[in-house]
Design a protein around this motif. Structure first.
Motif, PDB file in Angstrom:
ATOM      1  N   ILE A 167       0.864  -1.186   0.000  1.00  0.00           N
ATOM      2  CA  ILE A 167       0.000   0.000   0.000  1.00  0.00           C
ATOM      3  C   ILE A 167       0.893   1.227   0.000  1.00  0.00           C
ATOM      4  O   ILE A 167       1.815   1.330   0.820  1.00  0.00           O
ATOM      5  CB  ILE A 167      -0.919   0.052   1.237  1.00  0.00           C
ATOM      6  CG1 ILE A 167      -1.804  -1.191   1.303  1.00  0.00           C
ATOM      7  CG2 ILE A 167      -1.788   1.306   1.211  1.00  0.00           C
ATOM      8  CD1 ILE A 167      -2.660  -1.255   2.552  1.00  0.00           C
ATOM      9  N   ILE A 168       0.656   2.152  -0.920  1.00  0.00           N
ATOM     10  CA  ILE A 168       1.432   3.390  -0.954  1.00  0.00           C
ATOM     11  C   ILE A 168       0.492   4.594  -0.968  1.00  0.00           C
ATOM     12  O   ILE A 168      -0.632   4.518  -1.455  1.00  0.00           O
ATOM     13  CB  ILE A 168       2.371   3.453  -2.177  1.00  0.00           C
ATOM     14  CG1 ILE A 168       1.556   3.554  -3.478  1.00  0.00           C
ATOM     15  CG2 ILE A 168       3.327   2.273  -2.208  1.00  0.00           C
ATOM     16  CD1 ILE A 168       2.385   3.951  -4.673  1.00  0.00           C
TER      17      ILE A 168
ATOM     18  N   ARG B 254       3.306   0.911   3.134  1.00  0.00           N
ATOM     19  CA  ARG B 254       3.020  -0.163   4.081  1.00  0.00           C
ATOM     20  C   ARG B 254       2.943  -1.472   3.303  1.00  0.00           C
ATOM     21  O   ARG B 254       2.472  -1.490   2.169  1.00  0.00           O
ATOM     22  CB  ARG B 254       1.697   0.083   4.795  1.00  0.00           C
ATOM     23  CG  ARG B 254       1.213  -1.094   5.645  1.00  0.00           C
ATOM     24  CD  ARG B 254      -0.160  -0.815   6.200  1.00  0.00           C
ATOM     25  NE  ARG B 254      -0.681  -1.983   6.883  1.00  0.00           N
ATOM     26  CZ  ARG B 254      -1.906  -2.049   7.410  1.00  0.00           C
ATOM     27  NH1 ARG B 254      -2.706  -1.014   7.321  1.00  0.00           N
ATOM     28  NH2 ARG B 254      -2.314  -3.134   8.016  1.00  0.00           N
ATOM     29  N   GLY B 255       3.406  -2.557   3.920  1.00  0.00           N
ATOM     30  CA  GLY B 255       3.290  -3.856   3.281  1.00  0.00           C
ATOM     31  C   GLY B 255       4.528  -4.227   2.509  1.00  0.00           C
ATOM     32  O   GLY B 255       5.574  -3.600   2.595  1.00  0.00           O
ATOM     33  N   GLY B 256       4.405  -5.270   1.689  1.00  0.00           N
ATOM     34  CA  GLY B 256       5.562  -5.800   0.998  1.00  0.00           C
ATOM     35  C   GLY B 256       6.499  -6.432   2.006  1.00  0.00           C
ATOM     36  O   GLY B 256       6.145  -6.724   3.141  1.00  0.00           O
TER      37      GLY B 256
ATOM     38  N   THR C 135      10.118   8.775   3.551  1.00  0.00           N
ATOM     39  CA  THR C 135       8.828   8.108   3.491  1.00  0.00           C
ATOM     40  C   THR C 135       8.478   7.548   4.846  1.00  0.00           C
ATOM     41  O   THR C 135       9.302   6.997   5.545  1.00  0.00           O
ATOM     42  CB  THR C 135       8.881   6.969   2.462  1.00  0.00           C
ATOM     43  OG1 THR C 135       9.371   7.488   1.234  1.00  0.00           O
ATOM     44  CG2 THR C 135       7.519   6.379   2.247  1.00  0.00           C
ATOM     45  N   SER C 136       7.227   7.687   5.235  1.00  0.00           N
ATOM     46  CA  SER C 136       6.791   7.229   6.547  1.00  0.00           C
ATOM     47  C   SER C 136       5.886   6.024   6.428  1.00  0.00           C
ATOM     48  O   SER C 136       5.366   5.726   5.360  1.00  0.00           O
ATOM     49  CB  SER C 136       6.037   8.359   7.268  1.00  0.00           C
ATOM     50  OG  SER C 136       4.887   8.696   6.546  1.00  0.00           O
ATOM     51  N   ARG C 137       5.659   5.326   7.529  1.00  0.00           N
ATOM     52  CA  ARG C 137       4.739   4.197   7.578  1.00  0.00           C
ATOM     53  C   ARG C 137       3.310   4.701   7.634  1.00  0.00           C
ATOM     54  O   ARG C 137       3.016   5.766   8.173  1.00  0.00           O
ATOM     55  CB  ARG C 137       5.026   3.365   8.836  1.00  0.00           C
ATOM     56  CG  ARG C 137       6.411   2.770   8.826  1.00  0.00           C
ATOM     57  CD  ARG C 137       6.426   1.279   8.814  1.00  0.00           C
ATOM     58  NE  ARG C 137       5.414   0.642   9.601  1.00  0.00           N
ATOM     59  CZ  ARG C 137       5.642   0.135  10.808  1.00  0.00           C
ATOM     60  NH1 ARG C 137       6.817   0.234  11.374  1.00  0.00           N
ATOM     61  NH2 ARG C 137       4.671  -0.498  11.442  1.00  0.00           N
ATOM     62  N   LEU C 138       2.394   3.908   7.096  1.00  0.00           N
ATOM     63  CA  LEU C 138       0.983   4.274   7.141  1.00  0.00           C
ATOM     64  C   LEU C 138       0.377   3.954   8.488  1.00  0.00           C
ATOM     65  O   LEU C 138      -0.644   4.519   8.858  1.00  0.00           O
ATOM     66  CB  LEU C 138       0.204   3.549   6.037  1.00  0.00           C
ATOM     67  CG  LEU C 138       0.382   4.122   4.642  1.00  0.00           C
ATOM     68  CD1 LEU C 138      -0.347   3.253   3.642  1.00  0.00           C
ATOM     69  CD2 LEU C 138      -0.097   5.543   4.563  1.00  0.00           C
ATOM     70  N   ASP C 139       0.950   3.008   9.234  1.00  0.00           N
ATOM     71  CA  ASP C 139       0.466   2.732  10.567  1.00  0.00           C
ATOM     72  C   ASP C 139       1.637   2.201  11.382  1.00  0.00           C
ATOM     73  O   ASP C 139       2.753   2.090  10.910  1.00  0.00           O
ATOM     74  CB  ASP C 139      -0.719   1.753  10.556  1.00  0.00           C
ATOM     75  CG  ASP C 139      -0.300   0.342  10.152  1.00  0.00           C
ATOM     76  OD1 ASP C 139       0.906   0.128   9.851  1.00  0.00           O
ATOM     77  OD2 ASP C 139      -1.185  -0.522  10.160  1.00  0.00           O
ATOM     78  N   THR C 140       1.404   1.876  12.632  1.00  0.00           N
ATOM     79  CA  THR C 140       2.468   1.449  13.534  1.00  0.00           C
ATOM     80  C   THR C 140       2.423  -0.042  13.814  1.00  0.00           C
ATOM     81  O   THR C 140       3.030  -0.522  14.757  1.00  0.00           O
ATOM     82  CB  THR C 140       2.342   2.203  14.876  1.00  0.00           C
ATOM     83  OG1 THR C 140       1.049   1.959  15.422  1.00  0.00           O
ATOM     84  CG2 THR C 140       2.529   3.696  14.670  1.00  0.00           C
ATOM     85  N   ASN C 141       1.697  -0.789  12.993  1.00  0.00           N
ATOM     86  CA  ASN C 141       1.609  -2.222  13.168  1.00  0.00           C
ATOM     87  C   ASN C 141       2.943  -2.863  12.799  1.00  0.00           C
ATOM     88  O   ASN C 141       3.454  -2.688  11.699  1.00  0.00           O
ATOM     89  CB  ASN C 141       0.494  -2.771  12.264  1.00  0.00           C
ATOM     90  CG  ASN C 141       0.228  -4.227  12.513  1.00  0.00           C
ATOM     91  OD1 ASN C 141       0.915  -4.862  13.322  1.00  0.00           O
ATOM     92  ND2 ASN C 141      -0.761  -4.761  11.814  1.00  0.00           N
ATOM     93  N   ASP C 142       3.545  -3.647  13.716  1.00  0.00           N
ATOM     94  CA  ASP C 142       4.851  -4.258  13.492  1.00  0.00           C
ATOM     95  C   ASP C 142       4.748  -5.663  12.923  1.00  0.00           C
ATOM     96  O   ASP C 142       5.727  -6.410  12.913  1.00  0.00           O
ATOM     97  CB  ASP C 142       5.639  -4.287  14.814  1.00  0.00           C
ATOM     98  CG  ASP C 142       6.019  -2.889  15.249  1.00  0.00           C
ATOM     99  OD1 ASP C 142       6.058  -2.652  16.462  1.00  0.00           O
ATOM    100  OD2 ASP C 142       6.268  -2.039  14.374  1.00  0.00           O
ATOM    101  N   ASP C 143       3.588  -6.054  12.469  1.00  0.00           N
ATOM    102  CA  ASP C 143       3.394  -7.386  11.902  1.00  0.00           C
ATOM    103  C   ASP C 143       4.095  -7.454  10.554  1.00  0.00           C
ATOM    104  O   ASP C 143       3.700  -6.799   9.600  1.00  0.00           O
ATOM    105  CB  ASP C 143       1.890  -7.659  11.742  1.00  0.00           C
ATOM    106  CG  ASP C 143       1.615  -9.057  11.238  1.00  0.00           C
ATOM    107  OD1 ASP C 143       2.585  -9.832  11.107  1.00  0.00           O
ATOM    108  OD2 ASP C 143       0.436  -9.352  10.997  1.00  0.00           O
ATOM    109  N   ASN C 144       5.168  -8.250  10.463  1.00  0.00           N
ATOM    110  CA  ASN C 144       5.965  -8.334   9.246  1.00  0.00           C
ATOM    111  C   ASN C 144       5.463  -9.400   8.278  1.00  0.00           C
ATOM    112  O   ASN C 144       6.086  -9.648   7.250  1.00  0.00           O
ATOM    113  CB  ASN C 144       7.426  -8.625   9.598  1.00  0.00           C
ATOM    114  CG  ASN C 144       8.077  -7.437  10.286  1.00  0.00           C
ATOM    115  OD1 ASN C 144       7.735  -6.303   9.992  1.00  0.00           O
ATOM    116  ND2 ASN C 144       8.991  -7.710  11.195  1.00  0.00           N
TER     117      ASN C 144
END
Length: 274
Positions: free
Chosen positions: A207-208, A221-223, A244-253
Motif C-alpha cells: 500500500i502506498i 506499508r506492506g511488501g 517516506t513514513s509508515r501508514l500505521d504502527t503495526n509491526d506485523d511483518n
C-alpha cells in the motif's frame, strides 16, 4: 387473456388508422420500455450522488436504474448487455460512469437519459475512482498500472492523460521485484487532499500513499519492507525526495494479500485493508 387484449387493441388502432388489409408491419408491433417502476431483479451495484440525492442501481444484464427525489425514475439500457464491475457518479455534474466486465468505460448523460460516450480499455480494469468535484478519474489494472482519464463534457469525449505513476518506484518500495506486476486492488483519493494525494493498494500486500504534484511516495506499508526511507523519484518535477513514513504502527511483518481497502476516517488519516 392480456395478450389477447393487447392484440385486439393493435387491430383497433390499425382499423382506426385506415391501413389496408395485410399492411401490418413488424414496426407496428415494437414493444419498448417507456416507463419503469421498481428495482430490477438482477441488481448488482449501487452508487449514490449525495449532492443531487440520486441513486443508481446497476444490473447483471446491462441496465442501470436511476431513482431520485420528486418521483424521478428512469431506466438506462446499455448497448452492451453485460454485468458492471464499477459504478460511480461525477457528483453534481449530471453524469454517471459505469465500467462493464469487458472493460468498456461508459459515460451516461443523466439529463438526456442517454449514453454520452464510451471507450474500450486495453487492459483489465481492477480499480476505479472518481476525483470528486472534477472530471478526472483513476484507473488501475491487473498489470499494476494507474492511469488518469478525463471526461470533456463539451466534446463528450473521454481521454487518457499523459500522467502516470512510475512503476520502477513502486517496485523499489515493494523491495521484492518478483511479486510485480501485481494488480491494483484500490485507488482511493485522500479525503483531505483528493486532488493531490491518492492511496494505491496492490494485491501483493503493498500500500502506498502517492503525492501527485511532487511525484513521490509519501508513505508505504506492506511488501517485505514495511518502512522505506529516503525514497527518490527520478521523475519528480522538483527533483526532491522526501523521507517516506509508515501508514500505521503495526509491526506485523507477515506478508499479506489484499482484496479491498477503504479510508477509515473522514480526513483520510487512517486506512483499513482486508
Amino acid at each position: 387473456m392480456l395478450a389477447k387484449r393487447l392484440f385486439q387493441k393493435v387491430l383497433q388502432k390499425v382499423h382506426q388508422s385506415g391501413l389496408p388489409q395485410g399492411s401490418l408491419r413488424p414496426a407496428h408491433l415494437n414493444p419498448r420500455v417507456t416507463v419503469h417502476y421498481g428495482i430490477p431483479s438482477t441488481s448488482s451495484l449501487l452508487s449514490f450522488d449525495s449532492l443531487q440525492r440520486i441513486l443508481a442501481v446497476a444490473t447483471l444484464d446491462g441496465r442501470i436504474k436511476i431513482i431520485g427525489g420528486a418521483g424521478i425514475e428512469c431506466l438506462l439500457v446499455s448497448p452492451i448487455l453485460l454485468p458492471y464491475k464499477f459504478l460511480e457518479f461525477l457528483n453534481n455534474q449530471g453524469h454517471l460512469v459505469s465500467i462493464t466486465n469487458q472493460n468498456d468505460i461508459q459515460i451516461w448523460d443523466l439529463d438526456g437519459r442517454a449514453l454520452a460516450c464510451y471507450i474500450q480499455w486495453e487492459t483489465n480494469i481492477t480499480a476505479f475512482a472518481v476525483i470528486q468535484g472534477t472530471s478526472y478519474m483513476y484507473i488501475g489494472d491487473d498489470l499494476g498500472n494507474v492511469a488518469v482519464v478525463k471526461y470533456d463534457q463539451e466534446k463528450a469525449e473521454l481521454s487518457e492523460m499523459p500522467y502516470h505513476i512510475p512503476m520502477h518506484i513502486i517496485q523499489e518500495a515493494s523491495n521484492h521485484l518478483d511479486s510485480f506486476p501485481s494488480s491494483v486492488v484500490e485507488v482511493l483519493p485522500q479525503p483531505s487532499a483528493s486532488d493531490s494525494r491518492v492511496l494505491i493498494a496492490y494485491a501483493n500486500g503493498l500500500i502506498i500513499l502517492w503525492d501527485i504534484y511532487e511525484a513521490h511516495i509519501v508513505a508505504v506499508r506492506g511488501g517485505s519492507n514495511l518502512q522505506l526511507k529516503n525514497s527518490k523519484a527520478a521523475s519528480s518535477p522538483s527533483g526532491m525526495g522526501d523521507e517516506t513514513s509508515r501508514l500505521d504502527t503495526n509491526d506485523d511483518n507477515e506478508e499479506k494479500e489484499i482484496c479491498c481497502a477503504c479510508w477509515a476516517s473522514a480526513d483520510g488519516t487512517k486506512e483499513e485493508s482486508l
